[in-house]
Design an enzyme around this catalytic site. Structure first.
Site, PDB file in Angstrom:
ATOM      1  N   CYS A 128      -1.294  17.859  -0.369  1.00 15.54           N
ATOM      2  CA  CYS A 128      -0.484  16.907  -1.135  1.00 15.54           C
ATOM      3  C   CYS A 128       0.237  15.915  -0.221  1.00 15.54           C
ATOM      4  O   CYS A 128       1.067  16.296   0.605  1.00 15.54           O
ATOM      5  CB  CYS A 128       0.513  17.687  -1.995  1.00 15.54           C
ATOM      6  N   CYS A 136       0.180   3.628   2.883  1.00 14.84           N
ATOM      7  CA  CYS A 136       0.761   3.110   4.134  1.00 14.84           C
ATOM      8  C   CYS A 136       2.238   3.448   4.211  1.00 14.84           C
ATOM      9  O   CYS A 136       2.746   3.847   5.264  1.00 14.84           O
ATOM     10  CB  CYS A 136       0.584   1.591   4.209  1.00 14.84           C
ATOM     11  N   CYS A 162       0.833  -1.213   0.000  1.00 14.46           N
ATOM     12  CA  CYS A 162       0.000   0.000   0.000  1.00 14.46           C
ATOM     13  C   CYS A 162       0.864   1.259   0.000  1.00 14.46           C
ATOM     14  O   CYS A 162       1.619   1.509   0.937  1.00 14.46           O
ATOM     15  CB  CYS A 162      -0.923  -0.032   1.216  1.00 14.46           C
ATOM     16  N   CYS A 183       4.007  15.834  -0.698  1.00 15.40           N
ATOM     17  CA  CYS A 183       4.621  17.029  -0.092  1.00 15.40           C
ATOM     18  C   CYS A 183       4.818  16.830   1.409  1.00 15.40           C
ATOM     19  O   CYS A 183       5.836  17.242   1.983  1.00 15.40           O
ATOM     20  CB  CYS A 183       3.760  18.268  -0.336  1.00 15.40           C
TER      21      CYS A 183
END
Length: 393
Positions: free
Chosen positions: A175, A57, A54, A178
């Site tokens: 984001c 994750c 994932c 980011c």
């Protein structure tokens, strides 16, 4: 990590049921064998149900480990995770339908009915949630940031200053990539805090259509370098976003010589012409050394850059000192090393100490080129392509 009651409890559980594997030193990994012993209502437990494949994750993994470290002092708070792809029965039991799913099991609460966490996955949101639920403050050490925050007007003033190298990260508060980059970018600003001609900056550009159009920003984060010099062309950074890669990029385009720890590397302050004279000095007779010192003085006088001229004069000083005390270089190198280790040197003066140590190395028969190559070989490998991903607009 200090041994505490929570660590002891986990060790006992591991001896009885199964080994408790840590994902990072403080995140407890739960399995069907140890879940009931740890999530038993005797303490507050925050659990992340995740899968190794994932991406979301992985993006929050570093912040989650910091969260666990921040609460490692409290025996009544456990930060844990479950690989729900491997242990699907646990995921199904708590109705996990996507990854990551976070659930809070309160102390003295019904362990069959945990509270769903629906807040942000950034560190601040996680910390605020746990502080509210547990009444315990975290002890998270945040990276010191010297990042200069820009808006459109300040961007023109700072980024387009021809006297400086300016690196700008265009980002959006929403984001995910980011947020992953933020602590690394703060570290980058700390690395170059003593370089007056280097500016590490960022620009929240999600709603700024003007700056996005001018610099063709199509996703976040976008990192663009504005090198010093008249008519210098901007350079868009397209490498991995690990600290090592970013430091190397700045060093290459700004002419700096920093390590990831913010120290000058072992080539800083070294001048090829004077290195050559110094090597000859080591093998020369007393009469030859007099001539070599005179030659070094002439070479130093030719250095135009004021900063490098100081370094050049230090070569001459070392030669003159060694004329009367042959062990000067080794003793002075040892003295400088001890002073630096003592912590008595301020950050502003540390560069000067490092440069003197570097110059002394040539008089100790150590070659900067081979040392730099050894440093390169010992550096960790670059991070995977995922570090280059952007959130598209």
């Amino acid at each position: 990590m200090l041994f505490n009651l929570k660590s002891a409890a986990i060790v006992v559980v591991a001896a009885v049921a199964a080994a408790t594997v840590a994902a990072g030193p403080d995140v407890v990994e739960l399995t069907p064998k140890n879940f009931k012993q740890i999530v038993d209502g005797s303490k507050d437990v925050f659990v992340k149900f995740m899968a190794p494949w994932c991406g979301h994750c992985r993006n929050m993994a570093e912040d989650y480990e910091k969260l666990a470290a921040g609460y490692s002092h409290d025996d009544n708070v456990v930060i844990a995770k479950v690989n729900a792809d491997e242990h699907r029965d646990l995921g199904n039991k708590f109705k996990v339908q996507g990854f990551p799913t976070l659930k809070f099991f309160p102390k003295n609460g019904d362990v069959a009915k945990p509270e769903d966490y629906t807040g942000g996955r950034d560190l601040d949101s996680l910390v605020n949630f746990l502080r509210e639920k547990t009444g315990t403050a975290s002890r998270i050490k945040k990276a010191v940031s010297h990042v200069v925050e820009l808006d459109y007007d300040k961007f023109k003033e700072v980024a387009l200053d021809e006297s400086k190298f300016v690196l700008v990260e265009y980002y959006a508060t929403w984001c995910g990539h980011c947020k992953t980059l933020a602590p690394i970018y703060a570290q980058l600003s700390e690395v170059f805090q003593n370089d007056d001609d280097v500016v590490i900056a960022n620009y929240e550009a999600s709603e700024d259509s003007k700056i996005k159009a001018e610099y063709a920003i199509g996703g976040f984060p976008t990192i663009i370098a504005f090198p010093a010099g008249k008519d210098a062309e901007k350079i868009e950074y397209d490498g991995n976003r690990g600290l090592e890669d970013l430091v190397s990029f700045v060093n290459k385009h700004a002419g700096t010589q920093r390590t990831t720890k913010g120290l000058l590397d072992q080539s800083a302050g070294r001048l090829d012409a004077l290195d050559s004279i110094a090597r000859k000095y080591l093998a020369a007779s007393e009469a030859q050394r007099v001539k070599l010192i005179a030659k070094a003085k002439k070479a130093a006088d030719k250095v135009k850059d004021s900063t490098q001229a100081r370094f050049a004069k230090y070569y001459v000083k070392v030669m003159e000192k060694m004329s009367s005390a042959s062990d000067f270089a080794s003793k002075e190198a040892e003295r400088l090393t001890n002073v630096v280790k003592s912590g008595a040197v301020s950050a502003g003066k540390l560069d000067g100490f490092t440069i003197r140590q570097n110059v002394l190395r040539v008089f100790l028969g150590k070659d900067a080129a081979s040392e730099k190559e050894a440093e390169k070989e010992s550096e960790p490998e670059s991070k995977p392509e995922a570090d280059r991903a952007k959130d598209e607009l």
